[in-house]
Structure formats: structure tokens, C-alpha cells
Design an enzyme around this catalytic site. Structure first.
Site, PDB file in Angstrom:
ATOM      1  N   CYS A  74       0.827  -1.211   0.000  1.00 60.03           N
ATOM      2  CA  CYS A  74       0.000   0.000   0.000  1.00 60.03           C
ATOM      3  C   CYS A  74       0.863   1.265   0.000  1.00 60.03           C
ATOM      4  CB  CYS A  74      -0.988  -0.054   1.159  1.00 60.03           C
ATOM      5  SG  CYS A  74      -2.441   0.959   0.873  1.00 60.03           S
TER       6      CYS A  74
ATOM      7  N   GLU B  87      -0.585  -8.557   5.421  1.00 56.27           N
ATOM      8  CA  GLU B  87      -0.276  -8.831   6.837  1.00 56.27           C
ATOM      9  C   GLU B  87      -1.542  -9.010   7.665  1.00 56.27           C
ATOM     10  OE1 GLU B  87      -0.237  -5.952   5.398  1.00 56.27           O
ATOM     11  OE2 GLU B  87      -0.874  -4.360   6.762  1.00 56.27           O
TER      12      GLU B  87
ATOM     13  N   HIS C  67      -3.015  -5.336   1.735  1.00 54.70           N
ATOM     14  CA  HIS C  67      -2.358  -5.574   3.031  1.00 54.70           C
ATOM     15  C   HIS C  67      -2.304  -7.064   3.366  1.00 54.70           C
ATOM     16  CE1 HIS C  67      -2.263  -1.369   4.554  1.00 54.70           C
ATOM     17  NE2 HIS C  67      -3.251  -1.230   3.674  1.00 54.70           N
TER      18      HIS C  67
HETATM   19  N1  GLN Z   1      -3.825   6.192   0.967  1.00 58.96           N
HETATM   20  C1  GLN Z   1      -2.537   5.965   1.575  1.00 58.96           C
HETATM   21  C2  GLN Z   1      -1.453   6.798   0.896  1.00 58.96           C
HETATM   22  O1  GLN Z   1      -1.693   7.394  -0.100  1.00 58.96           O
HETATM   23  C3  GLN Z   1      -2.156   4.499   1.531  1.00 58.96           C
HETATM   24  C4  GLN Z   1      -3.147   3.702   2.320  1.00 58.96           C
HETATM   25  C5  GLN Z   1      -2.570   2.512   3.023  1.00 58.96           C
HETATM   26  O2  GLN Z   1      -1.335   2.347   3.105  1.00 58.96           O
HETATM   27  N2  GLN Z   1      -3.432   1.693   3.579  1.00 58.96           N
HETATM   28  O3  GLN Z   1      -0.358   6.845   1.354  1.00 58.96           O
END
Ligand code: GLN
Length: 202
Positions: A79, A184, A182
Site C-alpha cells: 500500500c 499482513e 495488506h
Molecule cells: N492512501 C494511503 C497513501 O496514499 C495508503 C493507504 C494505506 O497504506 N493503507 O499513502
């Protein structure tokens, strides 16, 4: 056992460390450059990529980390971690820093226009034993991939929308792995196992 660092500035540090251990490596939280020098690979958890890039500067990790990644350090970004590893992030803030390592362009909060978070079962190249259950939280997608980048998983179509395009959500370039979601959080350590295998091969 290889030593896999977990960048411990923000996000699911404990969950990633537990998965790294289950995948057969030793997990080490990383907050300073001296710790970074001890690891054979590094996990970059999710969180908020702008904040994380600021924290990297505050903790004087930005340059050391850039250098190690350029030098071939295996890295896995989830992410916000994916956003940091990308060559370029669209819809980012002007002061957002990139670590590089992945020749991709990502779009931040891309799915968020339709849905803030969702889950999907994804076929994942290189992972056996059935689809990977993926949890997306204000997730980016990969909008452009360079020649050396392998696409490992895509969301076939946007849940709950009429956008029929498949969206790339997992990629690999050499020993750098990234997922929009994610892994994890689901109790399934197969993505971490794939990463630990990359660390062993490096
Ligand atoms: N929206 C977040 C960003 O732009 C990422 C979201 C996340 O890591 N769950 O950094």
C-alpha cells in the site's frame, strides 16, 4: 535465517514482523540507519505515504534507504509502501518523496473514488494453493509499468462501479515486490513467503 527488516515508522509493523517470522526469516524493526545496515531485505508497511516520506527524512533514513535499494536491497512495499517504492506517484503531495526501486507509476487513493476499502480474492502469479484474499484500504493502483516489471495480480474490475478496466495491484521488479493491498492482515503468509524467497535468492 535471513534478517528481514520492517520499517517501523508507521503502520502494521507488528503484523508484518509476525508474518516475516512465519515465513521463515528473522524480523528486525528498522528506525535508524544502523539497523538498516543489518538487514538482508526490508518490508515497507502501509500507512500514509506523505507522512512516511516525511518521517523517513526526520529519521535520516531517506538517503540511506535510497542507496540500499539502488544497491539491490530486496524490498516489499504494501500500500503506502508500494507508493514509496514507485518511480512516480500521481495524486501525491508536491513534497512526497520517492525511494525508487520500482519502475512503475502509481495513483494514490485510486480505488477510493469509488470505495474506500474492499476485499477481493486474487490469482497471484508465483503463489500456489489458491487465490490470495486481498484487503484494500484507500489503496493505490499501478497505472504504468516499465519493461522490467512483472505484473503478479490484478483486480478484474472495480467492485461496485462501471469501470470495467482491470487494475494492477501486485508487481515485482527483480527483488522488489509491491502490493496495493495488506497481506499482513489476513493470516495468510504466502506473500511474505514469496518475499523471503526473493531475499534468499538475492
Ligand atoms: N492512501 C494511503 C497513501 O496514499 C495508503 C493507504 C494505506 O497504506 N493503507 O499513502
Amino acid at each position: 535465517r535471513p534478517v528481514v527488516g520492517v520499517l517501523a515508522l508507521q503502520g502494521d509493523v507488528r503484523e508484518h514482523a509476525a508474518m516475516v517470522e512465519r515465513a521463515g526469516a528473522r524480523a528486525l524493526p528498522v528506525r535508524r540507519a544502523s539497523e538498516l545496515s543489518e538487514v538482508d531485505g526490508l518490508v515497507l508497511p502501509g500507512g500514509e505515504s506523505t507522512t512516511m516520506s516525511r518521517l523517513l527524512e526526520t529519521f535520516e533514513l531517506l538517503e540511506p534507504l535510497r542507496e540500499r535499494i539502488a544497491g539491490g536491497l530486496p524490498a516489499f512495499g504494501s500500500c503506502a509502501g508500494m507508493i514509496l517504492l514507485a518511480r512516480q506517484a500521481l495524486d501525491g503531495r508536491p513534497d512526497q518523496q520517492q525511494l525508487g526501486g520500482l519502475d512503475v507509476v502509481v495513483r494514490r487513493n485510486a480505488f477510493g473514488r469509488q470505495v474506500d476499502s474492499f476485499e477481493a480474492d486474487l490469482d497471484f502469479t508465483g503463489i500456489e494453493g489458491g487465490p490470495v484474499h486481498a484487503v484494500f484500504i484507500r489503496a493505490p493502483w499501478v497505472e504504468k509499468v516499465g519493461d522490467g516489471v512483472e505484473v503478479l495480480a490484478s483486480v478484474p474490475e472495480m467492485p461496485g462501479s462501471d469501470d470495467a478496466a482491470a487494475r494492477i495491484v501486485a508487481v515485482r521488479q527483480g527483488a522488489v515486490l509491491a502490493t496495493s493491498f495488506h497481506p499482513e492482515l489476513t493470516g495468510d503468509e504466502r506473500v511474505h513467503r514469496l518475499f523471503v524467497d526473493l531475499v534468499r535468492q538475492a
